[in-house]
Enzyme design. Sequence first.
Site, PDB file in Angstrom:
ATOM      1  N   GLU A 106      35.966  50.289  63.020  1.00  0.00           N
ATOM      2  CA  GLU A 106      36.580  49.339  62.081  1.00  0.00           C
ATOM      3  C   GLU A 106      36.982  48.045  62.792  1.00  0.00           C
ATOM      4  OE1 GLU A 106      39.397  51.009  59.359  1.00  0.00           O
ATOM      5  OE2 GLU A 106      39.989  49.061  58.580  1.00  0.00           O
ATOM      6  N   LYS A 120      37.798  63.369  58.572  1.00  0.00           N
ATOM      7  CA  LYS A 120      37.816  62.209  59.471  1.00  0.00           C
ATOM      8  C   LYS A 120      39.219  62.021  60.039  1.00  0.00           C
ATOM      9  CE  LYS A 120      37.282  57.740  57.988  1.00  0.00           C
ATOM     10  NZ  LYS A 120      38.567  57.099  58.343  1.00  0.00           N
ATOM     11  N   ASP A 140      41.644  57.471  52.980  1.00  0.00           N
ATOM     12  CA  ASP A 140      43.067  57.320  52.633  1.00  0.00           C
ATOM     13  C   ASP A 140      43.372  55.868  52.245  1.00  0.00           C
ATOM     14  OD1 ASP A 140      42.957  56.247  55.169  1.00  0.00           O
ATOM     15  OD2 ASP A 140      44.543  57.502  56.029  1.00  0.00           O
ATOM     16  N   SER A 141      42.328  55.031  52.234  1.00  0.00           N
ATOM     17  CA  SER A 141      42.467  53.684  51.661  1.00  0.00           C
ATOM     18  C   SER A 141      42.862  53.789  50.189  1.00  0.00           C
ATOM     19  CB  SER A 141      41.149  52.915  51.788  1.00  0.00           C
ATOM     20  OG  SER A 141      40.079  53.667  51.255  1.00  0.00           O
ATOM     21  N   ASP A 183      39.328  61.985  54.577  1.00  0.00           N
ATOM     22  CA  ASP A 183      40.284  61.507  55.575  1.00  0.00           C
ATOM     23  C   ASP A 183      41.471  62.455  55.686  1.00  0.00           C
ATOM     24  OD1 ASP A 183      39.549  59.214  56.916  1.00  0.00           O
ATOM     25  OD2 ASP A 183      40.329  57.847  55.400  1.00  0.00           O
ATOM     26  N   GLU A 219      41.668  59.599  62.835  1.00  0.00           N
ATOM     27  CA  GLU A 219      41.756  58.311  63.537  1.00  0.00           C
ATOM     28  C   GLU A 219      42.248  58.509  64.969  1.00  0.00           C
ATOM     29  OE1 GLU A 219      44.159  55.462  61.411  1.00  0.00           O
ATOM     30  OE2 GLU A 219      42.982  55.675  59.573  1.00  0.00           O
TER      31      GLU A 219
END
Length: 258
Positions: free
Chosen positions: A177, A110, A42-43, A81, A112
């Site tokens: 990260e 993925k 999602d970057s 993501d 978080e």
Amino acid sequence: MNSKIKKIIKKKNKSKIVCLTAYSKNFAEEIDKYADIILVGDSLGSVLYNYHTTRKVTLNNMIQHSKSVKMGVKRSLMVVDMPYKTYRNKKEALKNSKKVISNTKCDAVKLEGGNKIKKIVEYLVKKKIPVMGHLGILPQSVRGTFKSKGKTENETFKLIRDAKILEEAGCFAIVLECVKSKTSKLITKNLKIPTIGIGSSVFCDGQVLVTDDLLGLNETNIRFVKKFINLKIFINKGLRKFKYEVLSKKYPSKKYSY
Ligand code: KIV
């Protein structure tokens, strides 16, 4: 378990894992020759849309870009993501990850978070959705500046605990990260599943970077980003040449005309 996932896990303590982001087919086609894992991160919110936060990225953004990426992937494991507010509870997470997998044919999603998402990860894995974890800096939760994690004893303890929780919940790998070297080394040693570092030292089992950053396409001064090449120079060269040939009527010559 998906054979590509088995292969990734087997690499732990044998050879490093290469992970790169992709947001479209043409990039994915090239990245696929080098990466074990292709992440549709999602970057893309900041890299492609100039968003200040990944929170603005939608499920449809992720699906659209992932569909394009899938067309370029032949051998890598493809992970997508799950964006902000798409996995707030078990049912929401299952509905949305099923939607992502069925629309994009990716291999895994993925998420978080650590202990907070334990039950959600357990539920997804039980429902046969492969999950990659993400600890350390969690861009979907950050407000203000990004600070590295694992500096204090308390932070280190929490990270190690969260990593173990994610492993036990069924994650097949965890992105770390901006985690301090000592802490990422400890986490990596403590787990049977691989850790994939981004700004988290050479002690991780693999490394991930945003492809646009390492190719010099996305200007950033983040400490862990190494510009491996400056593609902008080559792009400019090609574009300048095109402009020159159009203005000088050299292009299109007979060869390029009907
Ligand atoms: O969104 C992303 O691209 C990521 C990687 C940088 C790990 O999560």
